[in-house]
Design a protein around this motif. Structure first.
Motif, PDB file in Angstrom:
ATOM      1  N   SER A 170       2.651 -10.163  58.855  1.00  0.00           N
ATOM      2  CA  SER A 170       1.190 -10.193  58.821  1.00  0.00           C
ATOM      3  C   SER A 170       0.635  -9.078  57.956  1.00  0.00           C
ATOM      4  O   SER A 170      -0.287  -9.281  57.154  1.00  0.00           O
ATOM      5  N   GLU A 171       1.196  -7.879  58.106  1.00  0.00           N
ATOM      6  CA  GLU A 171       0.760  -6.732  57.308  1.00  0.00           C
ATOM      7  C   GLU A 171       0.954  -6.991  55.820  1.00  0.00           C
ATOM      8  O   GLU A 171       0.061  -6.715  54.999  1.00  0.00           O
ATOM      9  N   ALA A 172       2.136  -7.538  55.464  1.00  0.00           N
ATOM     10  CA  ALA A 172       2.420  -7.802  54.056  1.00  0.00           C
ATOM     11  C   ALA A 172       1.461  -8.851  53.488  1.00  0.00           C
ATOM     12  O   ALA A 172       0.949  -8.708  52.368  1.00  0.00           O
ATOM     13  N   MET A 173       1.192  -9.898  54.250  1.00  0.00           N
ATOM     14  CA  MET A 173       0.310 -10.951  53.762  1.00  0.00           C
ATOM     15  C   MET A 173      -1.124 -10.459  53.602  1.00  0.00           C
ATOM     16  O   MET A 173      -1.804 -10.796  52.635  1.00  0.00           O
ATOM     17  N   LEU A 174      -1.593  -9.626  54.532  1.00  0.00           N
ATOM     18  CA  LEU A 174      -2.934  -9.073  54.398  1.00  0.00           C
ATOM     19  C   LEU A 174      -3.023  -8.129  53.205  1.00  0.00           C
ATOM     20  O   LEU A 174      -4.034  -8.094  52.495  1.00  0.00           O
ATOM     21  N   SER A 175      -1.976  -7.351  52.976  1.00  0.00           N
ATOM     22  CA  SER A 175      -1.966  -6.454  51.821  1.00  0.00           C
ATOM     23  C   SER A 175      -2.053  -7.242  50.522  1.00  0.00           C
ATOM     24  O   SER A 175      -2.788  -6.872  49.606  1.00  0.00           O
TER      25      SER A 175
ATOM     26  N   GLU B 238      -7.486 -10.199  45.913  1.00  0.00           N
ATOM     27  CA  GLU B 238      -8.908 -10.432  46.140  1.00  0.00           C
ATOM     28  C   GLU B 238      -9.200 -11.805  46.748  1.00  0.00           C
ATOM     29  O   GLU B 238     -10.105 -12.512  46.311  1.00  0.00           O
ATOM     30  N   LEU B 239      -8.435 -12.161  47.759  1.00  0.00           N
ATOM     31  CA  LEU B 239      -8.750 -13.363  48.520  1.00  0.00           C
ATOM     32  C   LEU B 239      -9.857 -13.011  49.514  1.00  0.00           C
ATOM     33  O   LEU B 239      -9.722 -12.070  50.290  1.00  0.00           O
ATOM     34  N   PRO B 240     -10.969 -13.739  49.516  1.00  0.00           N
ATOM     35  CA  PRO B 240     -12.130 -13.330  50.325  1.00  0.00           C
ATOM     36  C   PRO B 240     -11.922 -13.587  51.815  1.00  0.00           C
ATOM     37  O   PRO B 240     -11.472 -14.661  52.209  1.00  0.00           O
ATOM     38  N   ARG B 241     -12.251 -12.593  52.631  1.00  0.00           N
ATOM     39  CA  ARG B 241     -12.315 -12.715  54.088  1.00  0.00           C
ATOM     40  C   ARG B 241     -11.071 -13.410  54.645  1.00  0.00           C
ATOM     41  O   ARG B 241     -11.147 -14.463  55.273  1.00  0.00           O
TER      42      ARG B 241
ATOM     43  N   ALA C  46      -3.023 -17.555  44.252  1.00  0.00           N
ATOM     44  CA  ALA C  46      -2.855 -16.372  45.089  1.00  0.00           C
ATOM     45  C   ALA C  46      -2.540 -16.766  46.527  1.00  0.00           C
ATOM     46  O   ALA C  46      -1.673 -16.162  47.182  1.00  0.00           O
ATOM     47  N   MET C  47      -3.227 -17.780  47.041  1.00  0.00           N
ATOM     48  CA  MET C  47      -2.947 -18.238  48.397  1.00  0.00           C
ATOM     49  C   MET C  47      -1.515 -18.747  48.521  1.00  0.00           C
ATOM     50  O   MET C  47      -0.814 -18.443  49.494  1.00  0.00           O
TER      51      MET C  47
END
Length: 476
Positions: A71-76, A82-85, A49-50
């Motif tokens: 940045s928005e796309a990567m955070l989404s 379900e990548l933590p924090r 996932a990373m």
């Protein structure tokens, strides 16, 4: 249940929104001094996932997307898989993703470096679709990875020869806008294509891009000066200067200009400064190439009359409006914008010119004011179209501002400098820079007006969670 427009909502959207709210709550808690809990559950990040999130961000940035949207796309995607924090950092050339498993585990960090940029809004559009489908739970991790591989291998919607023709069509459309006529438009097309092919040849020989741009500008300017000399000798009365103006408009950096101001407003100051420096380097290359040819022309006796320099003025004749639409759509083709978006871009190109020309003729406002007004209108409509069609906004905005790019002002300034009126020439160059910055600021202000009244937020963080919206003084 249906949404406000009566359209069915995917079954997974409610679940996704709940996960986004949980992500926001956890993220806000971690920002407080006592918000980190060393005993909370450990959730090891999925390396696949990373890697997917990093590769999507890298390809988006390399294809011309702005840092905030990346940045928005990567955070989404981090929320979707379900990548933590997760924390994301995007600069002009580097993308970093960090996740913290929890407990005593150290954070896991990955990084990608963008070494090559190719403006390709077709891939940007496809990547936005991938992010949206993943965020709604319509794509699992394996499916998203397979889709990313398809996007990487996919061919652009136009062949290479059509991209080259797109540059020529920008110049010929600009020549038509300025009253150059069929002959001048045809020569402008040929000159710009030859200049572009010259820069491609130099690129293959390893020459730096700055000198590629100098050569492209010089080749087209030489052809324009040659036609000007023939026209004056044979008394043909051709607006040969429109060839040079059209080529300048084809080379002007509309995309980095809009992105630089967009990044600065969103708080990405490092990327904004880098993009703005890129913009001025391209301007410097254009000025160098055209000025060298113009100075040589003056020295060998080719007369360039300041009173007859090409300009569309404030005309709203049908041929001028056709030229405005042509510039916008040709610019879109050169950026590999999907064909189905071209009609809307053509309409936006006509709209920005009509607003500018009407304000200049009806109220006699300065060029900068008319430019800002037209750019704001295009920014509002472009951002609304992007939200309505669920597509990225830059493919709408960047080509649509092309009719107002200050090609004629820049050309006038260069001629004034070569004719010995350096003060007036520098003032014209300053005016050209002001008009260019007004275009970038105007379209971004239009986007902020849309954002102020929108529903929802960015990357699950809500409107107040947007980094650019965080207050540095006072309180909510």
């Amino acid at each position: 249940m249906p949404d406000k427009r009566g359209r069915p909502v995917p079954p997974s959207e409610d679940r996704m929104l709940s996960r986004m709210r949980d992500w926001r709550a956890a993220h806000e808690r971690e920002l407080t001094p006592d918000g980190f809990d060393e005993e909370e559950d450990v959730s090891l990040p999925d390396a696949r996932a990373m890697d997917l999130v990093l590769r999507v961000g890298e390809l988006m940035l390399a294809s011309g997307e702005g840092t905030e949207a990346v940045s928005e796309a990567m955070l989404s995607l981090s929320v979707a898989f379900e990548l933590p924090r997760s924390e994301v950092s995007v600069t002009f050339t580097t993308i970093t993703l960090s996740t913290h498993p929890g407990g005593d585990h150290p954070p896991v960090t990955g990084e990608r470096v963008v070494r090559r940029r190719t403006l390709d809004y077709f891939r940007v559009n496809e990547l936005h679709t991938l992010v949206q489908q993943s965020a709604l739970g319509l794509l699992e991790l394996e499916d998203a990875a397979a889709r990313l591989s398809q996007i990487r291998r996919a061919r652009m919607p136009y062949p290479n020869w059509m991209i080259a023709i797109g540059f020529g069509l920008i110049a010929s459309s600009a020549s038509i806008m300025m009253g150059g006529g069929v002959v001048v438009a045809a020569v402008a097309f040929l000159a710009t294509v030859l200049g572009d092919r010259t820069s491609v040849f130099l690129a293959r020989r390893g020459v730096a891009e700055f000198y590629q741009m100098v050569a492209a500008a010089a080749v087209a300017a030489t052809i324009g000066v040659g036609l000007l000399w023939v026209s004056s000798e044979l008394a043909l009365g051709l607006q040969a200067g429109a060839i040079i103006t059209g080529n300048i408009m084809a080379l002007l950096p509309g995309r980095p200009l809009v992105s630089s101001i967009q990044d600065g407003i969103s708080g990405s100051y490092v990327s904004s400064a880098a993009r703005l420096l890129e913009t001025f380097f391209i301007l410097g290359a254009i000025v160098t190439g055209v000025a060298a040819v113009a100075y040589t022309a003056q020295e060998i006796g080719v007369a360039i009359d300041l009173e007859s320099l090409p300009s569309a003025g404030t005309s709203m004749e049908p041929l001028v409006l056709v030229g405005a639409a042509g510039i916008a759509m040709a610019f879109a083709i050169s950026l590999a914008v999907p064909p189905r978006m071209l009609p809307a871009i053509g309409v936006l190109g006509v709209m920005i010119w009509i607003i500018y020309a009407w304000l200049r003729s009806a109220t006699d406002v300065p060029a900068v004011v008319g430019t800002v007004a037209g750019a704001i209108a295009v920014g509002v409509v472009g951002h609304w179209l992007a939200r309505y069609t669920r597509r990225p906004v830059l493919p709408y905005l960047v080509p649509s501002i092309a009719p107002l790019l200050p090609g004629s002002i820049l050309y006038r300034g260069l001629i004034e400098i070569t004719q010995g009126t350096a003060v007036f020439g520098l003032l014209s160059l300053v005016e050209a820079v002001m008009v260019a910055l007004a275009l970038g600021a105007g379209v971004n202000l239009g986007g902020e007006l849309v954002r102020a009244f929108q529903h929802g937020g960015l990357a699950g963080a809500g409107m107040r969670g947007r980094p650019a919206a965080r207050r540095t003084r006072g309180a909510y």
